[in-house]
Motif scaffolding. Structure first.
Motif, PDB file in Angstrom:
ATOM      1  N   ALA A 187      -2.425  62.051 105.928  1.00 16.44           N
ATOM      2  CA  ALA A 187      -2.664  63.357 105.321  1.00 16.44           C
ATOM      3  C   ALA A 187      -3.949  63.398 104.506  1.00 16.44           C
ATOM      4  O   ALA A 187      -4.373  64.470 104.072  1.00 16.44           O
ATOM      5  N   ILE A 188      -4.577  62.253 104.294  1.00 12.26           N
ATOM      6  CA  ILE A 188      -5.788  62.189 103.481  1.00 12.26           C
ATOM      7  C   ILE A 188      -7.013  62.396 104.369  1.00 12.26           C
ATOM      8  O   ILE A 188      -7.185  61.687 105.363  1.00 12.26           O
ATOM      9  N   PRO A 189      -7.882  63.366 104.044  1.00 13.74           N
ATOM     10  CA  PRO A 189      -9.105  63.575 104.840  1.00 13.74           C
ATOM     11  C   PRO A 189      -9.998  62.335 104.820  1.00 13.74           C
ATOM     12  O   PRO A 189     -10.315  61.803 103.756  1.00 13.74           O
ATOM     13  N   LYS A 190     -10.388  61.895 106.010  1.00 17.23           N
ATOM     14  CA  LYS A 190     -11.171  60.654 106.108  1.00 17.23           C
ATOM     15  C   LYS A 190     -12.641  60.853 105.760  1.00 17.23           C
ATOM     16  O   LYS A 190     -13.336  59.887 105.439  1.00 17.23           O
ATOM     17  N   MET A 191     -13.131  62.094 105.818  1.00 23.99           N
ATOM     18  CA  MET A 191     -14.538  62.335 105.495  1.00 23.99           C
ATOM     19  C   MET A 191     -14.855  61.967 104.052  1.00 23.99           C
ATOM     20  O   MET A 191     -15.998  61.639 103.726  1.00 23.99           O
ATOM     21  N   ARG A 192     -13.866  62.002 103.207  1.00 26.45           N
ATOM     22  CA  ARG A 192     -14.090  61.611 101.811  1.00 26.45           C
ATOM     23  C   ARG A 192     -14.429  60.127 101.719  1.00 26.45           C
ATOM     24  O   ARG A 192     -15.280  59.724 100.925  1.00 26.45           O
ATOM     25  N   PHE A 193     -13.777  59.325 102.544  1.00 25.62           N
ATOM     26  CA  PHE A 193     -14.075  57.895 102.546  1.00 25.62           C
ATOM     27  C   PHE A 193     -15.464  57.632 103.139  1.00 25.62           C
ATOM     28  O   PHE A 193     -16.148  56.695 102.735  1.00 25.62           O
ATOM     29  N   ILE A 211     -18.676  67.639  86.406  1.00 26.58           N
ATOM     30  CA  ILE A 211     -19.023  68.587  87.466  1.00 26.58           C
ATOM     31  C   ILE A 211     -17.973  68.601  88.573  1.00 26.58           C
ATOM     32  O   ILE A 211     -17.498  69.660  88.995  1.00 26.58           O
ATOM     33  N   VAL A 212     -17.587  67.413  89.044  1.00 26.21           N
ATOM     34  CA  VAL A 212     -16.704  67.314  90.211  1.00 26.21           C
ATOM     35  C   VAL A 212     -15.239  67.496  89.838  1.00 26.21           C
ATOM     36  O   VAL A 212     -14.498  68.225  90.505  1.00 26.21           O
ATOM     37  N   LEU A 213     -14.816  66.831  88.768  1.00 22.23           N
ATOM     38  CA  LEU A 213     -13.399  66.832  88.401  1.00 22.23           C
ATOM     39  C   LEU A 213     -13.067  67.827  87.298  1.00 22.23           C
ATOM     40  O   LEU A 213     -11.902  67.937  86.908  1.00 22.23           O
ATOM     41  N   ASP A 214     -14.088  68.507  86.793  1.00 21.40           N
ATOM     42  CA  ASP A 214     -13.896  69.442  85.681  1.00 21.40           C
ATOM     43  C   ASP A 214     -13.249  68.737  84.490  1.00 21.40           C
ATOM     44  O   ASP A 214     -12.392  69.297  83.793  1.00 21.40           O
ATOM     45  N   ALA A 215     -13.658  67.483  84.284  1.00 22.01           N
ATOM     46  CA  ALA A 215     -13.101  66.691  83.183  1.00 22.01           C
ATOM     47  C   ALA A 215     -13.713  67.130  81.857  1.00 22.01           C
ATOM     48  O   ALA A 215     -14.826  67.658  81.810  1.00 22.01           O
ATOM     49  N   ARG A 216     -12.974  66.895  80.794  1.00 26.89           N
ATOM     50  CA  ARG A 216     -13.436  67.215  79.450  1.00 26.89           C
ATOM     51  C   ARG A 216     -13.378  65.953  78.597  1.00 26.89           C
ATOM     52  O   ARG A 216     -12.418  65.189  78.675  1.00 26.89           O
ATOM     53  N   GLU A 240     -11.660  58.728  92.403  1.00 26.65           N
ATOM     54  CA  GLU A 240     -10.701  59.322  91.472  1.00 26.65           C
ATOM     55  C   GLU A 240     -10.194  60.655  92.008  1.00 26.65           C
ATOM     56  O   GLU A 240      -9.003  60.975  91.897  1.00 26.65           O
ATOM     57  N   PHE A 241     -11.099  61.437  92.607  1.00 21.58           N
ATOM     58  CA  PHE A 241     -10.698  62.717  93.194  1.00 21.58           C
ATOM     59  C   PHE A 241      -9.700  62.505  94.332  1.00 21.58           C
ATOM     60  O   PHE A 241      -8.743  63.272  94.485  1.00 21.58           O
ATOM     61  N   VAL A 242      -9.920  61.450  95.127  1.00 21.45           N
ATOM     62  CA  VAL A 242      -8.999  61.140  96.222  1.00 21.45           C
ATOM     63  C   VAL A 242      -7.610  60.831  95.678  1.00 21.45           C
ATOM     64  O   VAL A 242      -6.595  61.299  96.210  1.00 21.45           O
ATOM     65  N   PHE A 243      -7.546  60.057  94.598  1.00 23.04           N
ATOM     66  CA  PHE A 243      -6.253  59.717  94.002  1.00 23.04           C
ATOM     67  C   PHE A 243      -5.552  60.959  93.454  1.00 23.04           C
ATOM     68  O   PHE A 243      -4.344  61.139  93.636  1.00 23.04           O
ATOM     69  N   VAL A 244      -6.316  61.808  92.783  1.00 23.26           N
ATOM     70  CA  VAL A 244      -5.728  63.022  92.207  1.00 23.26           C
ATOM     71  C   VAL A 244      -5.225  63.947  93.308  1.00 23.26           C
ATOM     72  O   VAL A 244      -4.114  64.491  93.243  1.00 23.26           O
ATOM     73  N   ASP A 245      -6.040  64.113  94.343  1.00 21.25           N
ATOM     74  CA  ASP A 245      -5.658  65.001  95.442  1.00 21.25           C
ATOM     75  C   ASP A 245      -4.500  64.423  96.252  1.00 21.25           C
ATOM     76  O   ASP A 245      -3.660  65.166  96.767  1.00 21.25           O
ATOM     77  N   ALA A 246      -4.445  63.083  96.355  1.00 25.35           N
ATOM     78  CA  ALA A 246      -3.380  62.448  97.133  1.00 25.35           C
ATOM     79  C   ALA A 246      -2.013  62.682  96.511  1.00 25.35           C
ATOM     80  O   ALA A 246      -1.004  62.769  97.226  1.00 25.35           O
ATOM     81  N   ALA A 247      -1.975  62.785  95.190  1.00 24.93           N
ATOM     82  CA  ALA A 247      -0.694  63.029  94.524  1.00 24.93           C
ATOM     83  C   ALA A 247      -0.082  64.346  94.977  1.00 24.93           C
ATOM     84  O   ALA A 247       1.144  64.480  95.074  1.00 24.93           O
ATOM     85  N   THR A 248      -0.947  65.318  95.292  1.00 28.69           N
ATOM     86  CA  THR A 248      -0.459  66.607  95.786  1.00 28.69           C
ATOM     87  C   THR A 248      -0.127  66.545  97.271  1.00 28.69           C
ATOM     88  O   THR A 248       0.927  67.015  97.707  1.00 28.69           O
TER      89      THR A 248
END
Length: 273
Positions: free
Chosen positions: A3-9, A52-57, A113-121
């Motif tokens: 289910a994880i998009p491979k283009m991210r890797f 920018i990417v994760l909208d982290a604060r 990190e984005f992959v891990f966050v998105d994978a949880a969903t």
């Protein structure tokens, strides 16, 4: 995993390959102690890209720590008279390229990190194994490094037609066999020792991360910075000569370490109402 998009890797591997290529090219032209200092700009890039990417604060303390890291780098590599500068006689391109390599590496880490966050969903609450992400990222990184090899060799003045001969000579140098292997002293023991230590270091950090926290792991890794600076300043075997540590370089290193410590301090827990 399906289910994880491979283009991210693929993108992770591309950024990490750029980081490796840029870092290795710059490291060959920089004095040893300057390399771990310039590499600490990774923290600055990571903070910027995650915003920018994760909208982290980030807290004010973390931002100040990040600014101290940047200040320490500037002081370490550019302060003092021309004769006292750590990078005196070194073209601006090489430290800039080393800083850029940290940006590429930081971009890859933010995407992980984005992959891990998105994978949880995507995986409905299940966690994605860290070794799976690293394995896929490393595989694509290796492919892109091979793809960049002709361009890197051309930058060094090696025609593409001569690249196979250079690879053959490189293999002979690695194995330290044949004639004309001047400059290959210590091979293959030293390269294998580097690989072994690198693997052991990564395993140790992952193990520490599992039994403690990311903050503890970051603090432990942070200790390697001044140790690496000091060791690389020594007249070690197989190195041309040791580099002297100027007062400004030591001051910059101290500021950098203060910034890293401030950035990695744990957040104060909020009182429960």
């Amino acid at each position: 995993m399906l289910a994880i998009p491979k283009m991210r890797f693929v993108l992770i591997g591309f950024l990490e390959a750029l980081g490796v290529a840029a870092g290795m090219s710059a490291a060959a032209m920089l004095p040893g102690p300057a390399i771990p200092i310039l590499s600490q700009t990774f923290l600055v890039w990571q903070l910027l890209l995650s915003t920018i990417v994760l909208d982290a604060r980030y807290s004010f303390r973390q931002i100040v720590g990040c600014l101290l890291v940047a200040t320490g780098v500037v002081v370490a590599v550019s302060s003092g008279s021309d004769g006292d500068q750590m990078l005196s006689g070194v073209e601006f391109l090489w430290p800039a390229l080393m800083i850029a390599s940290s940006a590429f590496q930081a971009g890859g880490s933010i995407l992980k990190e984005f992959v891990f966050v998105d994978a949880a969903t995507r995986l409905k609450g299940k966690s994605l194994d860290i070794f799976v992400v690293n394995s896929f990222g490393s595989a694509f990184q290796a492919l892109f490094v091979l793809f960049f090899l002709p361009f890197l060799s051309n930058m060094k003045g090696i025609p593409f037609s001569q690249l196979p001969q250079y690879l053959k000579s490189g293999a002979a140098c690695f194995l330290n066999i044949g004639v004309g292997t001047i400059g290959c002293e210590g091979a293959p023991l030293l390269p294998l020792l580097y690989v072994t230590n690198n693997i052991a270091f990564n395993i140790a950090v992952l193990s520490l991360l599992k039994i403690s926290s990311a903050v503890v792991a970051s603090l432990v890794v942070m200790v390697s910075v001044p140790i690496a600076i000091y060791i690389l300043s020594l007249p070690l075997p197989y190195l041309v000569e040791g580099a002297s540590l100027t007062p400004f370089f030591l001051l910059g290193s101290t500021i950098l370490m203060a910034g890293l410590i401030l950035y990695n301090l744990p957040q104060p827990s909020k009182p429960r109402s």
